[in-house]
Design a protein around this motif. Structure first.
Motif, PDB file in Angstrom:
ATOM      1  N   SER A   7      -5.502   8.495  -1.455  1.00 55.61           N
ATOM      2  CA  SER A   7      -4.859   7.367  -2.191  1.00 55.61           C
ATOM      3  C   SER A   7      -3.224   7.561  -2.460  1.00 55.61           C
ATOM      4  O   SER A   7      -2.717   6.630  -2.792  1.00 55.61           O
ATOM      5  CB  SER A   7      -5.523   7.090  -3.610  1.00 55.61           C
ATOM      6  OG  SER A   7      -5.397   8.081  -4.370  1.00 55.61           O
ATOM      7  N   ASP A   8      -2.640   8.828  -2.188  1.00 51.97           N
ATOM      8  CA  ASP A   8      -1.454   9.003  -2.403  1.00 51.97           C
ATOM      9  C   ASP A   8      -1.149   8.799  -3.731  1.00 51.97           C
ATOM     10  O   ASP A   8      -0.058   8.280  -3.991  1.00 51.97           O
ATOM     11  CB  ASP A   8      -0.501   8.533  -1.228  1.00 51.97           C
ATOM     12  CG  ASP A   8       0.940   8.774  -1.237  1.00 51.97           C
ATOM     13  OD1 ASP A   8       1.080  10.040  -1.838  1.00 51.97           O
ATOM     14  OD2 ASP A   8       1.804   8.263  -1.184  1.00 51.97           O
ATOM     15  N   SER A   9      -1.874   9.306  -4.935  1.00 50.61           N
ATOM     16  CA  SER A   9      -1.611   8.745  -6.326  1.00 50.61           C
ATOM     17  C   SER A   9      -2.336  10.208  -7.035  1.00 50.61           C
ATOM     18  O   SER A   9      -2.997  10.958  -6.770  1.00 50.61           O
ATOM     19  CB  SER A   9      -2.077   7.472  -6.415  1.00 50.61           C
ATOM     20  OG  SER A   9      -3.946   7.786  -6.605  1.00 50.61           O
ATOM     21  N   VAL A  10      -1.774  10.008  -8.379  1.00 53.54           N
ATOM     22  CA  VAL A  10      -2.326  10.907  -9.221  1.00 53.54           C
ATOM     23  C   VAL A  10      -3.481  10.169  -9.850  1.00 53.54           C
ATOM     24  O   VAL A  10      -3.544   9.050 -10.323  1.00 53.54           O
ATOM     25  CB  VAL A  10      -1.057  11.431 -10.261  1.00 53.54           C
ATOM     26  CG1 VAL A  10      -2.040  12.198 -11.356  1.00 53.54           C
ATOM     27  CG2 VAL A  10      -0.092  12.126  -9.471  1.00 53.54           C
ATOM     28  N   ARG A  11      -4.705  10.909  -9.764  1.00 51.37           N
ATOM     29  CA  ARG A  11      -5.735  10.552 -10.575  1.00 51.37           C
ATOM     30  C   ARG A  11      -6.235  11.202 -11.626  1.00 51.37           C
ATOM     31  O   ARG A  11      -6.021  12.297 -12.116  1.00 51.37           O
ATOM     32  CB  ARG A  11      -7.043  10.369  -9.424  1.00 51.37           C
ATOM     33  CG  ARG A  11      -6.870   9.665  -8.172  1.00 51.37           C
ATOM     34  CD  ARG A  11      -7.989   9.635  -7.353  1.00 51.37           C
ATOM     35  NE  ARG A  11      -9.368   9.022  -8.112  1.00 51.37           N
ATOM     36  CZ  ARG A  11      -9.705   7.836  -8.072  1.00 51.37           C
ATOM     37  NH1 ARG A  11      -9.085   7.139  -7.412  1.00 51.37           N
ATOM     38  NH2 ARG A  11     -10.737   7.429  -8.620  1.00 51.37           N
ATOM     39  N   ARG A  12      -6.949  10.539 -12.641  1.00 51.13           N
ATOM     40  CA  ARG A  12      -7.516  10.910 -13.785  1.00 51.13           C
ATOM     41  C   ARG A  12      -8.436  12.048 -13.482  1.00 51.13           C
ATOM     42  O   ARG A  12      -8.883  12.301 -12.235  1.00 51.13           O
ATOM     43  CB  ARG A  12      -7.987  10.002 -14.804  1.00 51.13           C
ATOM     44  CG  ARG A  12      -6.989   8.751 -15.097  1.00 51.13           C
ATOM     45  CD  ARG A  12      -7.784   8.014 -15.980  1.00 51.13           C
ATOM     46  NE  ARG A  12      -9.084   7.328 -15.895  1.00 51.13           N
ATOM     47  CZ  ARG A  12      -9.630   6.499 -16.490  1.00 51.13           C
ATOM     48  NH1 ARG A  12      -9.371   6.303 -17.793  1.00 51.13           N
ATOM     49  NH2 ARG A  12     -10.466   5.943 -15.886  1.00 51.13           N
ATOM     50  N   SER A  13      -8.716  12.765 -14.502  1.00 53.11           N
ATOM     51  CA  SER A  13      -9.689  13.880 -14.540  1.00 53.11           C
ATOM     52  C   SER A  13     -10.983  13.302 -13.847  1.00 53.11           C
ATOM     53  O   SER A  13     -11.439  12.053 -14.428  1.00 53.11           O
ATOM     54  CB  SER A  13     -10.153  14.696 -15.753  1.00 53.11           C
ATOM     55  OG  SER A  13     -11.352  15.049 -15.550  1.00 53.11           O
ATOM     56  N   ILE A  14     -11.718  13.753 -13.107  1.00 48.79           N
ATOM     57  CA  ILE A  14     -13.064  13.169 -12.608  1.00 48.79           C
ATOM     58  C   ILE A  14     -13.992  13.057 -13.725  1.00 48.79           C
ATOM     59  O   ILE A  14     -14.965  12.362 -13.661  1.00 48.79           O
ATOM     60  CB  ILE A  14     -13.607  14.012 -11.436  1.00 48.79           C
ATOM     61  CG1 ILE A  14     -14.576  13.146 -10.659  1.00 48.79           C
ATOM     62  CG2 ILE A  14     -14.198  15.358 -11.880  1.00 48.79           C
ATOM     63  CD1 ILE A  14     -15.286  14.037  -9.261  1.00 48.79           C
TER      64      ILE A  14
END
Length: 634
Positions: A151-158
């Motif tokens: 997604s070319d993004s920073v995601r939250r913790s799973i």
């Protein structure tokens, strides 16, 4: 038990079960083999008296499939499978893979993107208050705010996105035993906060002591320097003995990571691998042709876990850890004897090893008391003086296995660290390896030869590889064997630009090696290299790092590594021209490619077509002449 674990209500009825204690949801097909995480966890719970069932690859488009085995008494365990579900589905170019080796018949599309999150949210639709625990490599490596390449993004913790109660990171056996015991004793899942190797969500961190708070999800999303700082803390504290509790804010919640679980003892490892696995896929997959992934491991043996090689692009340090955990030789020999009895065994053990085949013992004695050295590596930039380089135990093990009746050959195919072997300064092991345990080719992974790149990878340099190559070839000459060294190389790793790719291409030219496969660097969650890729910063040093992110730039690097392939001519020509290395375009022996026959500059080769169109337009030559000319062009 001498059967597969239940997958249907009918299976439960055969065992006289009305309700499960634990339900395991897996993104992989059910393969009852110790190389598959769900099988290990479920068999271990079974040994300790818990009733466990598996729903493999449920249809996530509705909730009905998740209800198949009913509501469990103690909890639901969720894993995306042996691979991160995005890596399983997509290539480095973000294209769909055509097959899935962990699915029946290799069929793709049987699991959703971000499987852990999707499965958990379906479960929450059905059972809102049943304890929900996530684990496996996808959960393990996405436990903090992380960069997601797809997604070319920073995601939250799973843990936040899945709405799970607890996350087990690492291999999980000691954690699941403790968790099951506490749940069985009536503990509420929200009160279970002290198990090493787990993460939990909380609204407050006032109860913590001796902990480190890293930059929050909001901070690391807004600022790449903060992202690198958070990663540095997570990386350096990844040790069971000296590591501290880590907290990271996510809006109104925190994700708290307890220190890693202690390394398993030899007795613990033996217990795990002595469990009654069926050693194959579930019979329900026979009609589809089975599960392809079993072919790689069915006749292989895991001798140990953990890796202190610490390659930057590998996230094993965050999953299996840097401390070696070995099985006893007796346990390994028992498994080898079991393999001999399999009806389709032909006498060949395909592999005996782990993440790194010749790491069979802890790096040094001091690790048992003080853990791994903070901020230091055992082999890079040079082998530590305290490193135990003896190969004696591994060699004894290989000798013992090949003496078992019914075994013709024992091969070593998992990763072999040749720099570690050279540090031992004992060619006796290499000689015996070549004589008895190489199947015509020995695969090794120098990955690159440019010092700029290998230093960022945490890998030994070109001269070390060449020293090993010379020793390997000489031993095979002495033995009268024609066996080849197959090196793996990686393109587009952080730090690698056109200059470094050309340097590697010249090395391939000078060593007369033509790689059939080249691995493009894939920024998978949790690795040091992925942090460098996203931030363009080395998180441990703060230095700036060049990163090839444009798809076409990556194609140029990959083409250079396979410059002899006619399909890559246009890309190689463009790369050499861009880099100002026209000296490598010509008829001299050191040139990589010949000049274009029409002697006109290629104005755009981004689609790889312009030069081919130019050639096709030259219709004055007959077909035979065209073929001859094309061959001479490369």
């Amino acid at each position: 038990m001498t059967d597969f674990l239940p997958m249907t209500k009918e299976d439960m009825a055969k065992r006289g079960w009305e309700q499960l204690d634990f339900l395991f949801i897996s993104g992989d097909a059910y393969v009852d083999h110790p190389s598959f995480g769900p099988a290990i966890i479920c068999r271990l719970l079974e040994k300790y008296g818990y009733k466990v069932g598996i729903i493999a690859q449920p249809d996530w488009r509705s909730t009905s499939d998740f209800k198949r085995l009913g509501k469990p008494r103690l909890g639901i365990l969720v894993s995306a499978g042996n691979l991160d579900s995005m890596l399983n589905k997509f290539t480095a170019a973000k294209k769909y893979r055509s097959t899935d080796n962990y699915s029946p018949g290799g069929q793709a599309g049987l699991r959703p993107d971000r499987a852990t999150i999707v499965y958990c949210n379906r479960i929450r639709e059905i059972w809102k208050h049943t304890p929900l625990i996530i684990g496996g490599i996808e959960a393990s490596l996405r436990r903090f705010a992380h960069y997601d390449y797809w997604s070319d993004s920073v995601r939250r913790s799973i843990l936040i996105d899945s709405r799970a109660d607890l996350l087990i990171y690492g291999m999980g056996e000691s954690q699941i035993k403790e968790l099951a015991a506490q749940l069985s004793n009536g503990m509420n899942i929200t009160d279970i906060r002290d198990i090493p190797g787990t993460c939990y969500p909380t609204e407050s961190i006032e109860h913590l002591w001796d902990y480190i708070e890293t930059p929050s999800y909001q901070d690391v999303t807004a600022n790449k320097v903060q992202f690198a700082e958070a990663f540095k803390t997570q990386y350096l504290e990844q040790d069971a003995i000296r590591g501290k509790t880590i907290a990271q804010g996510h809006g109104e919640h925190y994700v708290v990571q307890n220190p890693p679980a202690m390394p398993l003892s030899t007795a613990d490892m033996d217990e795990i691998y002595d469990l009654p696995y069926q050693r194959t896929y579930h019979p329900s997959y026979i009609a589809a042709g089975g599960v392809p992934a079993i072919q790689e491991v069915k006749f292989s043996i895991v001798s140990h876990r953990g890796c202190y090689g610490s390659c930057s692009f590998c996230a094993l340090y965050a999953h299996q850890g840097r401390m070696i955990q070995s099985r006893s030789q007796e346990s390994i020999l028992r498994e080898a004897a079991q393999i001999v009895q399999l009806p389709d065994f032909k006498g060949y053990i395909h592999d005996v090893g782990g993440p790194t085949a010749n790491f069979r013992q802890p790096a040094c004695e001091q690790q048992a008391d003080r853990g791994t050295c903070r901020g230091k590596q055992c082999l890079f930039p040079n082998a530590c003086k305290s490193l135990n380089t003896s190969h004696h135990d591994y060699l004894e093990l290989l000798r013992a296995i090949r003496q078992i009746p019914g075994i013709k050959k024992v091969f070593v195919r998992s990763g072999l660290r040749y720099d570690y072997l050279l540090a031992a300064n004992d060619m006796g092991f290499l000689r015996e390896l070549c004589e008895h345990h190489v199947s015509g080719q020995l695969k090794v992974a120098p990955e690159h030869i440019s010092p700029k790149v290998t230093n960022l990878m945490g890998k030994s340099g070109k001269n070390t590889y060449l020293k090993f190559k010379k020793a390997y070839e000489q031993i095979n000459i002495d033995l009268g064997k024609k066996q080849y060294l197959v090196p793996y190389f990686m393109s587009s790793h952080p730090g690698a630009g056109l200059k470094e790719a050309i340097e590697l291409a010249e090395f391939l030219r000078d060593t007369s090696y033509r790689p059939e496969q080249v691995q493009d660097f894939i920024p998978t969650p949790g690795s040091l290299s992925t942090c460098m890729y996203y931030t363009e910063i080395h998180p441990l040093t703060g230095e700036k790092v060049y990163v090839a992110k444009n798809h076409h730039d990556k194609r140029l690097q990959r083409a250079l590594l396979q410059y002899r392939d006619p399909k890559n001519y246009n890309l190689v020509y463009e790369a050499l021209s861009k880099a100002g290395r026209q000296d490598l375009i010509g008829y001299e022996p050191k040139c990589l490619i010949r000049p274009p026959r029409n002697k006109q500059p290629i104005t755009s080769v981004s689609n790889g077509e312009s030069l081919n169109k130019s050639r096709r337009s030259n219709s004055s030559r007959n077909q035979k002449t065209k073929k001859k000319a094309r061959f001479n062009d490369y």
